[in-house]
Design a protein around this motif. Sequence first.
Motif, PDB file in Angstrom:
ATOM      1  N   PHE A  56       0.806  -1.219   0.000  1.00 21.59           N
ATOM      2  CA  PHE A  56       0.000   0.000   0.000  1.00 21.59           C
ATOM      3  C   PHE A  56       0.843   1.276   0.000  1.00 21.59           C
ATOM      4  O   PHE A  56       0.783   2.033  -0.950  1.00 21.59           O
ATOM      5  N   LEU A  57       1.584   1.532   1.049  1.00 21.10           N
ATOM      6  CA  LEU A  57       2.353   2.784   1.115  1.00 21.10           C
ATOM      7  C   LEU A  57       3.419   2.797   0.015  1.00 21.10           C
ATOM      8  O   LEU A  57       4.269   1.911  -0.043  1.00 21.10           O
ATOM      9  N   PRO A  58       3.365   3.793  -0.859  1.00 25.25           N
ATOM     10  CA  PRO A  58       4.250   3.795  -2.037  1.00 25.25           C
ATOM     11  C   PRO A  58       5.730   3.974  -1.702  1.00 25.25           C
ATOM     12  O   PRO A  58       6.086   4.658  -0.754  1.00 25.25           O
ATOM     13  N   ARG A  59       6.545   3.336  -2.516  1.00 26.04           N
ATOM     14  CA  ARG A  59       7.990   3.565  -2.510  1.00 26.04           C
ATOM     15  C   ARG A  59       8.261   4.857  -3.273  1.00 26.04           C
ATOM     16  O   ARG A  59       7.535   5.188  -4.201  1.00 26.04           O
ATOM     17  N   VAL A  60       9.319   5.555  -2.919  1.00 27.70           N
ATOM     18  CA  VAL A  60       9.691   6.758  -3.659  1.00 27.70           C
ATOM     19  C   VAL A  60      10.256   6.369  -5.022  1.00 27.70           C
ATOM     20  O   VAL A  60       9.916   6.973  -6.044  1.00 27.70           O
ATOM     21  N   THR A  61      11.112   5.359  -5.031  1.00 22.31           N
ATOM     22  CA  THR A  61      11.714   4.911  -6.295  1.00 22.31           C
ATOM     23  C   THR A  61      10.990   3.666  -6.802  1.00 22.31           C
ATOM     24  O   THR A  61      10.612   2.798  -6.018  1.00 22.31           O
ATOM     25  N   PRO A  62      10.797   3.576  -8.113  1.00 23.65           N
ATOM     26  CA  PRO A  62      10.083   2.404  -8.664  1.00 23.65           C
ATOM     27  C   PRO A  62      10.914   1.135  -8.572  1.00 23.65           C
ATOM     28  O   PRO A  62      12.147   1.184  -8.598  1.00 23.65           O
ATOM     29  N   ARG A  63      10.216   0.002  -8.447  1.00 22.98           N
ATOM     30  CA  ARG A  63      10.870  -1.310  -8.419  1.00 22.98           C
ATOM     31  C   ARG A  63      10.016  -2.285  -9.217  1.00 22.98           C
ATOM     32  O   ARG A  63       8.902  -1.993  -9.566  1.00 22.98           O
ATOM     33  N   GLY A  64      10.545  -3.443  -9.414  1.00 24.45           N
ATOM     34  CA  GLY A  64       9.779  -4.489 -10.073  1.00 24.45           C
ATOM     35  C   GLY A  64       9.906  -4.451 -11.578  1.00 24.45           C
ATOM     36  O   GLY A  64      10.683  -3.692 -12.142  1.00 24.45           O
ATOM     37  N   PRO A  65       9.120  -5.282 -12.251  1.00 18.16           N
ATOM     38  CA  PRO A  65       9.275  -5.489 -13.692  1.00 18.16           C
ATOM     39  C   PRO A  65       8.860  -4.308 -14.577  1.00 18.16           C
ATOM     40  O   PRO A  65       9.356  -4.162 -15.674  1.00 18.16           O
ATOM     41  N   ARG A  66       7.960  -3.474 -14.162  1.00 22.15           N
ATOM     42  CA  ARG A  66       7.495  -2.306 -14.918  1.00 22.15           C
ATOM     43  C   ARG A  66       7.106  -2.645 -16.352  1.00 22.15           C
ATOM     44  O   ARG A  66       7.504  -1.982 -17.305  1.00 22.15           O
ATOM     45  N   ALA A  67       6.323  -3.700 -16.511  1.00 24.01           N
ATOM     46  CA  ALA A  67       5.952  -4.187 -17.842  1.00 24.01           C
ATOM     47  C   ALA A  67       4.814  -3.404 -18.486  1.00 24.01           C
ATOM     48  O   ALA A  67       4.768  -3.271 -19.699  1.00 24.01           O
ATOM     49  N   SER A  68       3.900  -2.872 -17.708  1.00 27.10           N
ATOM     50  CA  SER A  68       2.757  -2.172 -18.308  1.00 27.10           C
ATOM     51  C   SER A  68       3.136  -0.742 -18.690  1.00 27.10           C
ATOM     52  O   SER A  68       3.997  -0.128 -18.073  1.00 27.10           O
ATOM     53  N   LYS A  69       2.487  -0.249 -19.732  1.00 28.58           N
ATOM     54  CA  LYS A  69       2.698   1.118 -20.209  1.00 28.58           C
ATOM     55  C   LYS A  69       1.368   1.859 -20.182  1.00 28.58           C
ATOM     56  O   LYS A  69       0.312   1.277 -20.407  1.00 28.58           O
ATOM     57  N   PHE A  70       1.430   3.176 -19.945  1.00 27.50           N
ATOM     58  CA  PHE A  70       0.232   3.997 -19.903  1.00 27.50           C
ATOM     59  C   PHE A  70      -0.395   4.083 -21.289  1.00 27.50           C
ATOM     60  O   PHE A  70       0.293   4.301 -22.278  1.00 27.50           O
ATOM     61  N   GLN A  71      -1.714   3.904 -21.355  1.00 26.42           N
ATOM     62  CA  GLN A  71      -2.480   4.098 -22.584  1.00 26.42           C
ATOM     63  C   GLN A  71      -3.750   4.870 -22.231  1.00 26.42           C
ATOM     64  O   GLN A  71      -4.559   4.403 -21.415  1.00 26.42           O
ATOM     65  N   ALA A  72      -3.930   6.024 -22.841  1.00 27.38           N
ATOM     66  CA  ALA A  72      -5.095   6.868 -22.552  1.00 27.38           C
ATOM     67  C   ALA A  72      -6.408   6.126 -22.812  1.00 27.38           C
ATOM     68  O   ALA A  72      -7.397   6.359 -22.120  1.00 27.38           O
ATOM     69  N   SER A  73      -6.424   5.224 -23.774  1.00 24.40           N
ATOM     70  CA  SER A  73      -7.654   4.489 -24.096  1.00 24.40           C
ATOM     71  C   SER A  73      -8.147   3.658 -22.906  1.00 24.40           C
ATOM     72  O   SER A  73      -9.343   3.388 -22.791  1.00 24.40           O
ATOM     73  N   ARG A  74      -7.240   3.287 -22.028  1.00 26.14           N
ATOM     74  CA  ARG A  74      -7.641   2.496 -20.856  1.00 26.14           C
ATOM     75  C   ARG A  74      -8.437   3.319 -19.849  1.00 26.14           C
ATOM     76  O   ARG A  74      -9.189   2.761 -19.052  1.00 26.14           O
ATOM     77  N   LEU A  75      -8.264   4.634 -19.876  1.00 23.22           N
ATOM     78  CA  LEU A  75      -9.018   5.481 -18.950  1.00 23.22           C
ATOM     79  C   LEU A  75     -10.518   5.313 -19.174  1.00 23.22           C
ATOM     80  O   LEU A  75     -11.286   5.174 -18.219  1.00 23.22           O
ATOM     81  N   LEU A  76     -10.935   5.317 -20.434  1.00 26.02           N
ATOM     82  CA  LEU A  76     -12.353   5.104 -20.734  1.00 26.02           C
ATOM     83  C   LEU A  76     -12.750   3.667 -20.461  1.00 26.02           C
ATOM     84  O   LEU A  76     -13.809   3.404 -19.900  1.00 26.02           O
ATOM     85  N   ALA A  77     -11.912   2.729 -20.851  1.00 26.58           N
ATOM     86  CA  ALA A  77     -12.224   1.313 -20.634  1.00 26.58           C
ATOM     87  C   ALA A  77     -12.389   0.994 -19.149  1.00 26.58           C
ATOM     88  O   ALA A  77     -13.216   0.151 -18.787  1.00 26.58           O
TER      89      ALA A  77
END
Length: 155
Positions: A112-133
């Motif tokens: 839950f509480l976020p890390r300041v620096t990202p970790r992990g695989p970071r496989a997903s990418k932002f897509q604006a079309s998902r906002l509506l979906a």
Amino acid sequence: MFFAEPARDSLVAGGAIAILGELLRIWASGHIEKTHRLATGGPYAHTRNPLYVGSVLMALGLLVAAKHPLSVTVGLLYLAVFYPFIIREEAKFLRDKFPDEYHDWALKVPLFLPRVTPRGPRASKFQASRLLANHEWRSALGLAVLAAFMVWRLR
């Protein structure tokens, strides 16, 4: 929120917190493909539950804006009871649906509480079309309606 007694300063402070929460939700919603793929990029590299973190920030912002002891007490109790339960359920669902991916991701990214620096695989990418979906417009609309109510209640 019926008991809200907002003041100009509580609206500004609470509004800033709530908007930050909605911005986090927008960022997260652009990454998620519910039940199809595990989101691990963007905000999901900081926390496994950015949508919930965003929702909690929105709720806290509204409670700050409301500035009423009963609203704040009931709101905090709700957050303390509801979110730990739903986060555990979500973790179980994702662990069962994506066992290997989830395990590796969970080792590096906090629940839950976020890390300041990202970790992990970071496989997903932002897509604006998902906002509506993902119907994120409903959250933004709800925030706007509650903000309008708070402005109306301003004394």
